[in-house]
Design a protein around this motif. Structure first.
Motif: not given
Length: 187
Positions: A6, A52-55, A82-87
């Motif tokens: 990730r 993590r990178e925000l939008p 490379d993870v979303d908010e939940d991850e």
């Protein structure tokens, strides 16, 4: 089991530009802050922060809040995941606790402590406290545990042996009818 990588990239980012995670549940007491300053002064950065990178392109910290707070003007190493908010929340929740599940080899740890000399007094104090806690835990485990006998209240009882369940029921009803506290026990 297929394990995904990730990590997107390693970036050097000014710590003050990183966004603290609103879900961060860790607090950092003064002794920890002092020890962090000490190890950064003696060794420097030896681990990357996780983010993590925000939008909008900013980086939100997942792990490394204290390092970022301690060195706001420094360019810090950041692994961009490379993870979303939940991850990210799952990593935030489990990253440090997973590390704390590790056990230790007493002899190896003692040798390591003996081999390390710190200039920073907070680090020296932290390691001394670690050594004292381990020594106390070792003594506690080695000490025989004496459990006091639980007090047994005085009670006067009569055990009546019956020939059948029917007779047991009759004796119970008779004694209960006379006001005695009774229990039916079958052995």
């Amino acid at each position: 089991m297929q394990i995904r990588d990730r990590i997107k990239e390693l970036r050097r980012v000014r710590a003050s530009e990183l966004v603290p995670n609103p879900w961060n549940w860790r607090t950092h007491p003064v002794p920890q802050r002092n020890a962090m300053r000490g190890i950064l002064a003696e060794v420097g950065f030896a681990d990357a922060l996780l983010a993590r990178e925000l939008p909008d392109g900013r980086l939100e910290i997942i792990d490394g809040h204290l390092r970022a707070e301690t060195t706001p003007d420094a360019l810090v190493p950041v692994l961009v995941l490379d993870v979303d908010e939940d991850e990210a929340r799952k990593i935030l929740l489990t990253h440090d606790p997973l590390t704390s599940l590790a056990e230790f080899d007493d002899e190896q740890l003692h040798d390591l402590i003996e081999a390390c000399q710190f200039k920073n007094p907070q680090l020296t104090a932290m390691v001394a406290q670690l050594e004292a806690e381990i020594e106390q835990a070792t003594q506690d485990l080695a000490a025989p545990t004496e459990r006091p006998e639980p007090p047994i209240p005085t009670a006067y009882q009569v055990v009546v042996e019956c020939d059948s369940e029917t007779q047991q029921q009759e004796v119970y009803e008779q004694m209960h009818g006379q006001g005695f506290r009774c229990r039916v026990v079958t052995l």
